[in-house]
Enzyme design. Structure first.
Site, PDB file in Angstrom:
ATOM      1  N   LYS A 128       0.848  -1.293   0.194  1.00 46.71           N
ATOM      2  CA  LYS A 128       0.034   0.273  -0.173  1.00 46.71           C
ATOM      3  C   LYS A 128       0.888   1.354  -0.048  1.00 46.71           C
ATOM      4  O   LYS A 128       2.159   1.244   0.193  1.00 46.71           O
ATOM      5  CB  LYS A 128      -0.862  -0.105   1.032  1.00 46.71           C
ATOM      6  N   TYR A 188      16.872  30.002   8.092  1.00 41.94           N
ATOM      7  CA  TYR A 188      15.755  30.886   8.323  1.00 41.94           C
ATOM      8  C   TYR A 188      15.575  30.774   9.946  1.00 41.94           C
ATOM      9  O   TYR A 188      15.769  29.851  10.598  1.00 41.94           O
ATOM     10  CB  TYR A 188      14.253  29.932   7.945  1.00 41.94           C
TER      11      TYR A 188
END
Ligand SMILES: Cc1ncc(COP(=O)(O)O)c(C=O)c1O
Length: 381
Positions: free
Chosen positions: A38, A264
């Site tokens: 899956k 950042y």
């Protein structure tokens, strides 16, 4: 996609994957070893993983969604494909036409699939999921009791097996494992003609009492250790062959001084003159922002493989590494940097991010150049 040499490379070793599948199957010689593929084979590509496993002898595949099952049918035309979420409402005719085998978890799913069988005038294959303690998917005890007493709701269906799913198999000593094992054994007695399926990857390591007829391993196929660190030294025995190697590449290197900040938020403050390498992988590639200032990478230098820390925040397309420990000549633009595999254990990197290997794998990005290796690629071609 054209490769200009700046993309990160995601190498997927299909032979290691097949070796993991064989190893898991070998641990339960009286059981059939399936494969859970899956979420696009946990991010690795079901269209390659499915055929490679089929060529190795795997005949049974598990996906979550009906759409995944329909897509996988093209890749493994002759495999049995089970849909763990059951048949999507309205998709029954398409699923039957593609010879897919849903796992039925509710009375409503049983009714809808049996109605499709009646409409087609032929038997349709299915499996039944009974919940034994996870309280997520599966018939409740009351619903399963009704079915055991009066199985007429299953008329028109060819039920291959009954299954349940373990909630705590990664923690071998968790008491719920034994509780679920006992409850499942009781259900098997109530449905004596059906085969049984219980074990996911970690469940296989719980021993023969958990194996039953059909194994459903996922994560261990893909190289992640199925046991939780809480399993302690037993975890060494469940270490799997490495399947995934993610390598980013250095874009540029700069010298920074004491007191400078990186990235950042200026959250990373340089304590001594250092060299910072910027690598072209970021959270848009699934390299989670939770690794900001916490994860690490490995660079192969002349003094061997050197582990370097992620300095500062992971940004959308970039990370920054403190490469001061390396010889300058060993970290120049273009140098590959291992971010998963190649000396960076997936589970360790995941733990640094406060998550699990499953999440890192299923988030692997679409911008990577994917390279499938191994003789098993012939089966996947
Ligand atoms: C019902 C079911 N069976 C088997 C698996 C495979 O589990 P694992 O990846 O832990 O082996 C999963 C995955 O979540 C699942 O939901």
């Amino acid at each position: 996609m054209t490769d200009f040499g700046d993309q990160a490379i995601l190498t997927i070793d299909l032979d290691a994957l097949v070796a993991n599948w064989r190893r898991l199957g070998g641990m339960a010689p009286n059981s059939e070893c399936g494969a859970v593929v899956k979420a696009d084979a946990y991010g690795l590509g079901a269209a390659k993983v499915g055929p490679a496993l089929f060529a190795a002898g795997c005949r049974r595949f598990f996906v979550a969604h009906s759409t995944e099952a329909l897509a996988l049918r093209a890749a493994v035309p002759d495999g049995t494909i089970h849909i763990l979420h059951g048949p999507a409402a309205g998709a029954e005719a398409d699923l039957a036409a593609a010879n897919l085998c849903p796992v039925l978890s509710t009375p409503g799913q049983i009714a809808a699939w049996a109605a499709e069988a009646r409409r087609l005038g032929r038997k349709l294959p299915a499996a039944i999921h009974i919940d034994t303690g996870m309280n997520r998917l599966g018939l409740s005890e009351a619903e399963a009791n009704i079915l055991a007493q009066d199985p007429s709701a299953l008329d028109g269906l060819e039920i291959g097996f009954v299954m349940t799913h373990l909630a705590c198999s990664d923690e071998p000593d968790h008491p719920l494992n034994q509780t679920q094992r006992e409850r499942f054994a009781t259900w098997r007695q109530r449905f004596p003609d059906l085969k049984g399926s219980l074990a996911n990857s970690a469940g296989i390591f719980l021993g023969a009492g958990f194996h039953h007829d059909i194994l459903r391993p996922g994560i261990a196929l893909y190289g992640s250790n199925p046991l939780d660190p809480a399993a302690g030294p037993r975890r060494e025995a469940s270490r799997m062959a490495e399947v995934v190697h993610l390598q980013g590449r250095i874009l540029q290197v700069r010298s920074v001084d004491r007191g400078d900040t990186v990235g950042y938020g200026a959250g990373y403050i340089v304590e001594k003159p250092s060299r910072i390498a910027t690598v072209a992988v970021g959270y848009a590639d699934g390299f989670t922002r939770a690794l900001s200032g916490r994860g690490s990478a490995v660079i192969k230098g002349r003094q061997g493989h050197v582990r370097v820390p992620i300095a500062g925040r992971v940004s959308m397309d970039l990370i920054t590494l403190d490469v001061s420990a390396l010889d300058a000549a060993d970290c120049v633009p273009g140098t590959p940097v291992s971010l998963l595999g190649g000396g960076i254990d997936i589970d360790e990197q995941a733990a640094s991010a406060g998550t699990i290997g499953y999440e890192l794998l299923t988030q692997l990005g679409r911008r990577y150049r994917r390279v499938y290796t191994g003789a098993s690629l012939r089966g996947a071609a």
